[in-house]
Design a protein around this motif. Structure first.
Motif, PDB file in Angstrom:
ATOM      1  N   CYS A 217       8.324  18.238   0.057  1.00 50.79           N
ATOM      2  CA  CYS A 217       7.632  16.941  -0.025  1.00 50.79           C
ATOM      3  C   CYS A 217       7.951  16.121   1.225  1.00 50.79           C
ATOM      4  O   CYS A 217       8.855  15.270   1.215  1.00 50.79           O
ATOM      5  CB  CYS A 217       8.067  16.191  -1.286  1.00 50.79           C
ATOM      6  SG  CYS A 217       7.757  17.097  -2.805  1.00 50.79           S
ATOM      7  N   PRO A 218       7.230  16.371   2.319  1.00 50.25           N
ATOM      8  CA  PRO A 218       7.585  15.773   3.609  1.00 50.25           C
ATOM      9  C   PRO A 218       7.503  14.250   3.653  1.00 50.25           C
ATOM     10  O   PRO A 218       8.182  13.618   4.454  1.00 50.25           O
ATOM     11  CB  PRO A 218       6.566  16.400   4.582  1.00 50.25           C
ATOM     12  CG  PRO A 218       5.470  16.952   3.723  1.00 50.25           C
ATOM     13  CD  PRO A 218       6.100  17.308   2.426  1.00 50.25           C
ATOM     14  N   ARG A 219       6.680  13.638   2.774  1.00 50.19           N
ATOM     15  CA  ARG A 219       6.543  12.184   2.807  1.00 50.19           C
ATOM     16  C   ARG A 219       7.714  11.471   2.121  1.00 50.19           C
ATOM     17  O   ARG A 219       7.901  10.271   2.296  1.00 50.19           O
ATOM     18  CB  ARG A 219       5.232  11.760   2.105  1.00 50.19           C
ATOM     19  CG  ARG A 219       3.969  12.263   2.754  1.00 50.19           C
ATOM     20  CD  ARG A 219       3.656  11.516   4.049  1.00 50.19           C
ATOM     21  NE  ARG A 219       3.411  10.092   3.835  1.00 50.19           N
ATOM     22  CZ  ARG A 219       2.248   9.588   3.425  1.00 50.19           C
ATOM     23  NH1 ARG A 219       1.218  10.392   3.190  1.00 50.19           N
ATOM     24  NH2 ARG A 219       2.104   8.291   3.273  1.00 50.19           N
ATOM     25  N   LEU A 220       8.477  12.202   1.305  1.00 47.53           N
ATOM     26  CA  LEU A 220       9.556  11.581   0.528  1.00 47.53           C
ATOM     27  C   LEU A 220      10.759  11.315   1.435  1.00 47.53           C
ATOM     28  O   LEU A 220      11.440  12.232   1.877  1.00 47.53           O
ATOM     29  CB  LEU A 220       9.959  12.480  -0.643  1.00 47.53           C
ATOM     30  CG  LEU A 220      11.039  11.921  -1.574  1.00 47.53           C
ATOM     31  CD1 LEU A 220      10.559  10.652  -2.277  1.00 47.53           C
ATOM     32  CD2 LEU A 220      11.461  12.964  -2.607  1.00 47.53           C
ATOM     33  N   ARG A 221      11.017  10.012   1.691  1.00 44.94           N
ATOM     34  CA  ARG A 221      12.113   9.630   2.585  1.00 44.94           C
ATOM     35  C   ARG A 221      13.423   9.401   1.850  1.00 44.94           C
ATOM     36  O   ARG A 221      14.499   9.628   2.376  1.00 44.94           O
ATOM     37  CB  ARG A 221      11.772   8.325   3.325  1.00 44.94           C
ATOM     38  CG  ARG A 221      10.619   8.378   4.277  1.00 44.94           C
ATOM     39  CD  ARG A 221      10.671   7.185   5.240  1.00 44.94           C
ATOM     40  NE  ARG A 221      11.066   5.937   4.581  1.00 44.94           N
ATOM     41  CZ  ARG A 221      10.205   5.011   4.153  1.00 44.94           C
ATOM     42  NH1 ARG A 221       8.912   5.204   4.293  1.00 44.94           N
ATOM     43  NH2 ARG A 221      10.644   3.897   3.576  1.00 44.94           N
TER      44      ARG A 221
ATOM     45  N   GLY B 283       0.786  -1.227   0.000  1.00 39.49           N
ATOM     46  CA  GLY B 283       0.000   0.000   0.000  1.00 39.49           C
ATOM     47  C   GLY B 283       0.821   1.281   0.000  1.00 39.49           C
ATOM     48  O   GLY B 283       0.298   2.355  -0.292  1.00 39.49           O
ATOM     49  N   ASP B 284       2.127   1.179   0.324  1.00 39.55           N
ATOM     50  CA  ASP B 284       2.986   2.371   0.253  1.00 39.55           C
ATOM     51  C   ASP B 284       3.204   2.759  -1.205  1.00 39.55           C
ATOM     52  O   ASP B 284       3.230   1.907  -2.091  1.00 39.55           O
ATOM     53  CB  ASP B 284       4.348   2.103   0.904  1.00 39.55           C
ATOM     54  CG  ASP B 284       4.262   2.017   2.416  1.00 39.55           C
ATOM     55  OD1 ASP B 284       3.203   2.375   2.975  1.00 39.55           O
ATOM     56  OD2 ASP B 284       5.257   1.576   3.040  1.00 39.55           O
ATOM     57  N   ARG B 285       3.389   4.057  -1.426  1.00 43.86           N
ATOM     58  CA  ARG B 285       3.577   4.534  -2.791  1.00 43.86           C
ATOM     59  C   ARG B 285       5.061   4.709  -3.117  1.00 43.86           C
ATOM     60  O   ARG B 285       5.793   5.379  -2.374  1.00 43.86           O
ATOM     61  CB  ARG B 285       2.835   5.864  -3.027  1.00 43.86           C
ATOM     62  CG  ARG B 285       1.384   5.654  -3.433  1.00 43.86           C
ATOM     63  CD  ARG B 285       0.484   5.296  -2.277  1.00 43.86           C
ATOM     64  NE  ARG B 285       0.376   6.397  -1.338  1.00 43.86           N
ATOM     65  CZ  ARG B 285       0.130   6.240  -0.041  1.00 43.86           C
ATOM     66  NH1 ARG B 285      -0.005   5.027   0.467  1.00 43.86           N
ATOM     67  NH2 ARG B 285       0.037   7.288   0.768  1.00 43.86           N
ATOM     68  N   VAL B 286       5.448   4.095  -4.233  1.00 43.21           N
ATOM     69  CA  VAL B 286       6.824   4.170  -4.739  1.00 43.21           C
ATOM     70  C   VAL B 286       6.763   4.851  -6.101  1.00 43.21           C
ATOM     71  O   VAL B 286       6.107   4.355  -7.017  1.00 43.21           O
ATOM     72  CB  VAL B 286       7.442   2.759  -4.870  1.00 43.21           C
ATOM     73  CG1 VAL B 286       8.811   2.831  -5.546  1.00 43.21           C
ATOM     74  CG2 VAL B 286       7.536   2.086  -3.500  1.00 43.21           C
ATOM     75  N   GLY B 287       7.437   5.987  -6.239  1.00 45.50           N
ATOM     76  CA  GLY B 287       7.389   6.727  -7.504  1.00 45.50           C
ATOM     77  C   GLY B 287       8.470   6.268  -8.456  1.00 45.50           C
ATOM     78  O   GLY B 287       9.553   5.838  -8.035  1.00 45.50           O
TER      79      GLY B 287
ATOM     80  N   LEU C  85       9.277   6.691  -1.446  1.00 49.23           N
ATOM     81  CA  LEU C  85      10.550   6.370  -2.093  1.00 49.23           C
ATOM     82  C   LEU C  85      10.398   6.659  -3.583  1.00 49.23           C
ATOM     83  O   LEU C  85       9.405   6.266  -4.188  1.00 49.23           O
ATOM     84  CB  LEU C  85      10.921   4.906  -1.863  1.00 49.23           C
ATOM     85  CG  LEU C  85      12.327   4.466  -2.308  1.00 49.23           C
ATOM     86  CD1 LEU C  85      12.810   3.302  -1.442  1.00 49.23           C
ATOM     87  CD2 LEU C  85      12.394   4.063  -3.775  1.00 49.23           C
ATOM     88  N   LEU C  86      11.394   7.360  -4.144  1.00 50.71           N
ATOM     89  CA  LEU C  86      11.339   7.737  -5.559  1.00 50.71           C
ATOM     90  C   LEU C  86      12.529   7.159  -6.299  1.00 50.71           C
ATOM     91  O   LEU C  86      13.678   7.344  -5.904  1.00 50.71           O
ATOM     92  CB  LEU C  86      11.352   9.273  -5.696  1.00 50.71           C
ATOM     93  CG  LEU C  86      11.436   9.823  -7.124  1.00 50.71           C
ATOM     94  CD1 LEU C  86      10.148   9.537  -7.892  1.00 50.71           C
ATOM     95  CD2 LEU C  86      11.717  11.330  -7.115  1.00 50.71           C
ATOM     96  N   PHE C  87      12.231   6.426  -7.382  1.00 45.79           N
ATOM     97  CA  PHE C  87      13.259   6.033  -8.347  1.00 45.79           C
ATOM     98  C   PHE C  87      13.265   7.069  -9.468  1.00 45.79           C
ATOM     99  O   PHE C  87      12.191   7.480  -9.933  1.00 45.79           O
ATOM    100  CB  PHE C  87      12.952   4.661  -8.952  1.00 45.79           C
ATOM    101  CG  PHE C  87      13.131   3.515  -8.010  1.00 45.79           C
ATOM    102  CD1 PHE C  87      14.392   2.962  -7.801  1.00 45.79           C
ATOM    103  CD2 PHE C  87      12.047   2.974  -7.333  1.00 45.79           C
ATOM    104  CE1 PHE C  87      14.566   1.885  -6.935  1.00 45.79           C
ATOM    105  CE2 PHE C  87      12.207   1.909  -6.465  1.00 45.79           C
ATOM    106  CZ  PHE C  87      13.471   1.358  -6.259  1.00 45.79           C
TER     107      PHE C  87
ATOM    108  N   VAL D 214       3.885   4.529  -8.647  1.00 44.51           N
ATOM    109  CA  VAL D 214       3.318   5.759  -9.199  1.00 44.51           C
ATOM    110  C   VAL D 214       4.155   6.186 -10.405  1.00 44.51           C
ATOM    111  O   VAL D 214       5.330   6.518 -10.262  1.00 44.51           O
ATOM    112  CB  VAL D 214       3.283   6.887  -8.147  1.00 44.51           C
ATOM    113  CG1 VAL D 214       2.615   8.137  -8.727  1.00 44.51           C
ATOM    114  CG2 VAL D 214       2.558   6.429  -6.880  1.00 44.51           C
ATOM    115  N   ASN D 215       3.555   6.147 -11.577  1.00 47.01           N
ATOM    116  CA  ASN D 215       4.265   6.514 -12.809  1.00 47.01           C
ATOM    117  C   ASN D 215       4.309   8.037 -12.919  1.00 47.01           C
ATOM    118  O   ASN D 215       3.270   8.682 -12.880  1.00 47.01           O
ATOM    119  CB  ASN D 215       3.528   6.002 -14.038  1.00 47.01           C
ATOM    120  CG  ASN D 215       3.318   4.501 -14.050  1.00 47.01           C
ATOM    121  OD1 ASN D 215       3.573   3.827 -13.062  1.00 47.01           O
ATOM    122  ND2 ASN D 215       2.844   3.980 -15.154  1.00 47.01           N
TER     123      ASN D 215
END
Length: 534
Positions: free
Chosen positions: A144-148, A71-75, A121-123, A99-100
């Motif tokens: 973007c506070p959620r971006l770890r 359920g976590d979002r990975v960009g 998390l963003l790739f 997330v595309n």
């Protein structure tokens, strides 16, 4: 007028898949462990199904070790590369929601998506053309506070992430859980995040592949972007659900690289929007490529001109090429031509309904189903309709009605045989002096003019008629462009007078989205001022 209503549904002896994407990949690996699954032509890297699944699992373990849970979002904000595909299948393996993010997005748009989806998390690619992704991520990180964490492809941060992983048990998943968010490019306001499940996209990829008879012998050249359904569903998931091979010709569309990849890898299938096929056919050395391995492919995104289709079949050996119609919100394909359809059906229609899907055409004002042969809004219902727009219940309710019908915004007619013609977008329709004009009809006619390489027709403001017809033309020969007089003479007696363009603009190129669609809204805006003649 037909007494039969514009409603049809796809029956099939082939059942829907009840798998998750991970379980479906496992079945492919068990059946074809040593067949090639993925080839990256630019880097020369190759994966068998066994190696591909091992690398997917390795990345999945690394994501779990990094605190990514179901359920976590990975960009993913990247151009086409093998790592994009690994992220797609690894996130699906653990139930994270990928997330595309469109590689053409700039900081303002990326900041919106990171926050709206709550990406942790963003790739990202390091860079591509004029985009320095690392610098742009640094610019927005504080907002973007959620971006770890950010992981860059081709950078030590990728290896560092992988090194964290240790084998662990994967949680059992339901195929109806969300697995993917794709932002649809709104022409007004911010884009909306269409939320899709395993069931949505795995089945759509599978049945698109079934329609063109994919099996483990097929090798699919995918020059369309992965961030869009065309690449990651109709390309990747159609491939892995049939044991076929995904071939990446280049990070982004390049006609020379595409044809080189088809020749080198003996691809049997080639994807593209019509503008991509036009670019390939127009290469000065087109005839030098050996494309004899091709048998099929998919053309989608916008209607295919007849002359282009004739050349694709005859000169690219794609006798079984298929036209697909759909939208991100429907995973994406609802309608598709079949391998044995004639030229007229492949160019005059977008096919017939796929298995397990319903389509109807309704009066946009009343919602009543229209008789066959009359225009209305195309609606679709079935397994493919999205779960909704991410965190936007009001916008979801505007698009998906109480009966679970997705309203496409496209104007269409259904023929007696159930094939559907797209007449245009509701918002693209030109209303001139009370007459409804569909740009597609005029474009199709103008493609036959010997001086026209490509054409787009839009409506622009007119003092007396409300709107007038503007033709934007890319000439075959820039030194001998078309004149308005020549254009009008060509149309005289062939088109009703009110459909004949009254304004002509000669262009070198059209404004495009990154997925290869012409931005008609930009053409309208560019030429709206000063076009009107009383």
């Amino acid at each position: 007028m037909s007494s039969q209503l514009s409603y049809t549904h796809g029956t099939s002896d082939t059942a829907l898949l009840g798998d998750t994407i991970g379980a479906n990949l496992d079945r492919a690996v068990a059946a074809w462990p040593d067949r090639e699954a993925l080839v990256d032509v630019p880097s020369g890297r190759r994966w068998t199904y066994a190696r591909f699944a091992a690398d997917v699992d390795e990345l999945a373990y690394a994501l779990l070790a990094s605190g990514i849970a179901k359920g976590d979002r990975v960009g993913i904000w990247a151009v086409n590369c093998p790592e994009w595909v690994l992220v797609q299948y690894a996130t699906a393996r653990i139930g994270a929601i990928m997330v595309n993010i469109n590689p053409a997005y700039r900081t303002h748009e990326v900041e919106y998506v990171l926050n709206q989806a709550g990406i942790s998390l963003l790739f990202a690619s390091l860079s591509h053309k004029t985009s320095d992704y690392r610098a742009m991520v640094e610019q927005v990180r504080g907002k973007c506070p959620r971006l770890r964490e950010s992981v860059f492809i081709g950078d030590p941060s990728w290896e560092a992430l992988i090194a964290r992983g240790t084998p662990a048990a994967f949680e059992e998943l339901s195929c109806d859980e969300p697995i993917n968010i794709q932002y649809t490019s709104g022409t007004t306001g911010f884009p909306k995040g269409a939320t899709l499940s395993h069931h949505n996209i795995l089945n759509n990829g599978y049945f698109v592949g079934e329609s063109i008879a994919y099996d483990e012998q097929d090798r699919i050249c995918i020059p369309v972007p992965f961030y869009h359904c065309f690449g990651m569903v109709m390309g990747n998931l159609a491939a892995t659900s049939h044991g076929a091979c995904m071939v990446i010709p280049a990070p982004s569309f390049d006609p020379t690289a595409t044809l080189s990849a088809v020749q080198q890898e003996r691809c049997t299938s080639l994807y593209g929007v019509p503008t991509m096929f036009i670019a390939e056919l127009n290469l000065p050395d087109f005839a030098s490529y050996d494309l004899s391995s091709l048998r099929t492919g998919i053309m989608a995104g916008s209607p295919c001109p007849v002359e282009v289709m004739k050349r694709v079949v005859a000169e690219m050996h794609m006798a079984e090429v298929s036209i697909c119609y759909g939208m991100t919100e429907t995973s994406p394909v609802s309608l598709q031509t079949r391998m044995d359809d004639d030229l007229e059906h492949r160019t005059g229609t977008v096919g017939r309904v796929l298995p397990h899907i319903e389509v109807k055409i309704v009066d946009p004002a009343t919602g009543a189903t229209r008789p066959r042969g009359t225009a209305g809004e195309l609606c679709t219902r079935g397994y493919s309709v999205m779960l909704g727009y991410w965190n936007e219940p009001e916008k979801t309710a505007e698009a998906v009605d109480a009966g679970r019908w997705m309203h496409t915004g496209d104007l269409a007619t259904m023929r007696e045989d159930g094939y559907v013609e797209i007449v245009g977008r509701i918002k693209d329709m030109i209303i001139r002096g009370g007459e409804n004009i569909y740009p597609r009809e005029i474009e199709e006619f103008l493609y036959a003019h010997p001086k026209i390489a490509d054409v787009q027709v839009v409506g622009v403001p007119h003092e007396r008629y409300g709107e007038e017809v503007l033709a934007c033309v890319i000439p075959r020969d820039a030194t001998d462009p078309l004149t308005l007089e020549e254009l009008r003479a060509f149309c005289e007696g062939q088109l009703a007078h009110y459909k004949i363009p009254s304004v002509l603009r000669i262009l070198g190129s059209f404004p495009m989205t990154v997925s290869g669609k012409v931005r008609k809204v930009e053409l309208r805006e560019r030429f709206a001022a000063g076009s009107s003649t009383p």
